[in-house]
Design an enzyme around this catalytic site. Structure first.
Site, PDB file in Angstrom:
ATOM      1  N   LYS A  94     -69.430 -28.177 -39.563  1.00 38.97           N
ATOM      2  CA  LYS A  94     -70.681 -27.787 -40.236  1.00 38.97           C
ATOM      3  C   LYS A  94     -71.933 -28.367 -39.569  1.00 38.97           C
ATOM      4  CE  LYS A  94     -69.178 -26.438 -44.821  1.00 38.97           C
ATOM      5  NZ  LYS A  94     -67.725 -26.751 -44.889  1.00 38.97           N
ATOM      6  N   GLU A 116     -77.483 -25.314 -51.692  1.00 35.49           N
ATOM      7  CA  GLU A 116     -76.559 -25.665 -52.749  1.00 35.49           C
ATOM      8  C   GLU A 116     -75.320 -26.239 -52.079  1.00 35.49           C
ATOM      9  OE1 GLU A 116     -77.090 -22.536 -51.782  1.00 35.49           O
ATOM     10  OE2 GLU A 116     -75.092 -22.104 -50.963  1.00 35.49           O
ATOM     11  N   SER A 383     -60.934 -27.497 -38.134  1.00 32.51           N
ATOM     12  CA  SER A 383     -62.353 -27.478 -38.519  1.00 32.51           C
ATOM     13  C   SER A 383     -62.884 -28.812 -39.032  1.00 32.51           C
ATOM     14  CB  SER A 383     -62.599 -26.390 -39.557  1.00 32.51           C
ATOM     15  OG  SER A 383     -61.723 -26.530 -40.662  1.00 32.51           O
TER      16      SER A 383
HETATM   17  C1  LIG Z   1     -66.674 -25.828 -45.307  1.00 36.55           C
HETATM   18  C2  LIG Z   1     -65.447 -25.979 -44.529  1.00 36.55           C
HETATM   19  C3  LIG Z   1     -64.631 -24.863 -44.204  1.00 36.55           C
HETATM   20  C4  LIG Z   1     -64.898 -23.479 -44.697  1.00 36.55           C
HETATM   21  O1  LIG Z   1     -66.074 -22.892 -44.224  1.00 36.55           O
HETATM   22  P1  LIG Z   1     -66.082 -21.726 -43.115  1.00 36.55           P
HETATM   23  O2  LIG Z   1     -67.476 -21.225 -43.180  1.00 36.55           O
HETATM   24  O3  LIG Z   1     -65.072 -20.701 -43.512  1.00 36.55           O
HETATM   25  O4  LIG Z   1     -65.739 -22.347 -41.815  1.00 36.55           O
HETATM   26  C5  LIG Z   1     -63.508 -25.081 -43.411  1.00 36.55           C
HETATM   27  N1  LIG Z   1     -63.182 -26.308 -42.979  1.00 36.55           N
HETATM   28  C6  LIG Z   1     -63.915 -27.400 -43.277  1.00 36.55           C
HETATM   29  C7  LIG Z   1     -63.481 -28.730 -42.774  1.00 36.55           C
HETATM   30  C8  LIG Z   1     -65.074 -27.277 -44.065  1.00 36.55           C
HETATM   31  O5  LIG Z   1     -65.803 -28.366 -44.362  1.00 36.55           O
END
Ligand SMILES: *Cc1c(COP(=O)(O)O)cnc(C)c1O
Length: 403
Positions: A94, A116, A383
């Site tokens: 993010k 938000e 992610s």
């Molecule tokens: C917020 C988040 C997601 C989901 O958001 P996407 O927009 O689908 O990438 C996935 N993995 C992590 C670690 C997150 O913090």
């Protein structure tokens, strides 16, 4: 098909029939301003240079690719590789789009960024970028979520952001969206509304994708350097879809690279027990854009659920809807239990505790790897890291894993 992807979305913000801008007239004007400002900085060398600098020297990019040999061996088939977005500053992908959005807001002369947040992950990443770039930051959060996600509330406050409790309606994410939206409409001249994924009205799906595309750009080069080839499969979890688009974007024209987006099937495929918007939803309009979504007859969002709070959104970025229809990406599901298994497996055999969201992508790789030859390669977008999830996982599931 070859050059078609690089031109999307069209000037109205459509990916095929999805996307667009379904908003009241006063918001239309502000969004057009953001679009024009973004189009300008997109090709501006000094903006890109500043963003690249922050990616490298602040966020810690490039994130490495790791060959998970033990996990691959245990699955007994394809070779599994991880793009380590969990190693970024703040622990997830993010930060990539938050740095871009706050930098843009600053260039536009805005004083404050707002958003938000549900579990608080987007709030923390935005508060971080705002602290760094000296912008005010207001985060709207349901007071029930604030209690549940207390460590993230504390983080945001330490970072200097104002966390505004939303005490109406469900007192969770849905009402926090409405509260943030109202605050934005009251003062769009000084405020920039920083959306946290590839969702919302144009230009956000395009802009957040572009900021996240650094992930795929790096991965494409790194993977070729490591193996001499492109990966055979890309796998990423899909909530709103930003980490998946970030990885997929650089490979869309590589026809031989297969792509899988993993949605959460939660407890079951019954209404209210999953958040599989692409798999089980229908095209519709909500939150200012057209996409696949989970929606009732009146257009209200259906209740959604996933063990991973970052995945429980009743819609999905419009580009994913387009990629589903043209069959460029296949969308599959993983349930809570499979994600929890993958969470412990990756922790115990590779020493990497994944976010529960990312564990969905790992779980899908663990399902397909055994069906494929050892020469096949799978690249997962890991992610985020799982530190935020450990207490919840141990309390709810620890018993079955010897804890
Ligand atoms: C917020 C988040 C997601 C989901 O958001 P996407 O927009 O689908 O990438 C996935 N993995 C992590 C670690 C997150 O913090």
């Amino acid at each position: 098909m070859s050059s078609s992807f690089s031109r999307l979305p069209d000037t109205q913000g459509y990916f095929g029939e999805y996307g667009g801008r379904y908003v009241p007239p006063q918001l239309e004007k502000v969004l057009q301003e953001i679009t024009e400002a973004y189009e300008k900085i997109r090709n501006d060398e000094s903006f890109q240079k500043e963003l690249d600098y922050l990616y490298k020297q602040y966020a810690g990019r490039p994130s490495p690719i790791f060959h998970a040999k033990t996990l691959s061996e245990r699955c007994g088939g394809a070779q599994i590789y991880l793009k380590r977005e969990d190693l970024n500053h703040t622990g997830a992908h993010k930060i990539n789009h938050c740095l871009g959005e706050v930098l843009l807001a600053k260039r536009m002369g805005k004083k404050k960024v707002i958003a938000e947040t549900g579990a608080g992950q987007h709030g923390v990443a935005l508060a971080t970028a705002a602290a760094l770039l000296n912008m005010e930051c207001d985060i709207y959060m349901g007071d029930i979520d604030m209690e549940k996600e207390h460590p993230n509330v504390t983080r945001m406050r330490i970072l200097g952001a104002k966390v505004i409790p939303v005490v109406r309606g469900t007192r969770t994410l849905k009402d926090a969206v409405d509260a943030a939206f109202e605050a934005y409409l009251a003062d769009p001249e000084t405020i920039f509304y920083a959306i946290g994924s590839v969702v919302g009205p144009h230009p956000f799906p395009m802009m957040v994708r572009d900021f996240q595309s650094i992930v795929g750009k790096e991965a494409r080069e790194q993977f070729q350097e490591m193996t001499g080839k492109l990966p055979d499969y890309l796998i990423a979890c899909v909530g709103g879809g930003s980490n998946a688009m970030g990885l997929f974007n650089a490979f869309l024209e590589d026809k031989e690279v297969r792509m899988y987006g993993v949605e959460p099937s939660g407890l079951s495929l019954n209404e209210g027990e999953h958040a599989a918007s692409l798999t089980l939803g229908k095209p519709g309009v909500m939150h200012g854009f057209k996409s696949y979504m989970l929606q009732d007859e009146e257009g209200n969002p259906l209740r959604v659920y996933s063990v991973a709070s970052g995945l429980d959104y009743p819609s999905v970025g419009p580009q994913h809807s387009f990629l589903k229809d043209i069959k460029r990406v296949e969308y599959v599901t993983v349930n809570d239990q499979e994600a929890i298994d993958a969470f412990f497996e990756l922790s115990r055999v590779e020493g990497i505790i994944p976010a529960l969201e990312s564990a969905h992508a790992v779980a899908y790789a663990m399902k397909v790897a055994p069906t494929l030859p050892k020469t096949t390669t799978l690249l997962i977008n890991l992610s985020g890291r799982g530190d935020k999830d450990i207490e919840f996982v141990v309390n709810k599931y620890g018993k079955n894993y010897g804890l």
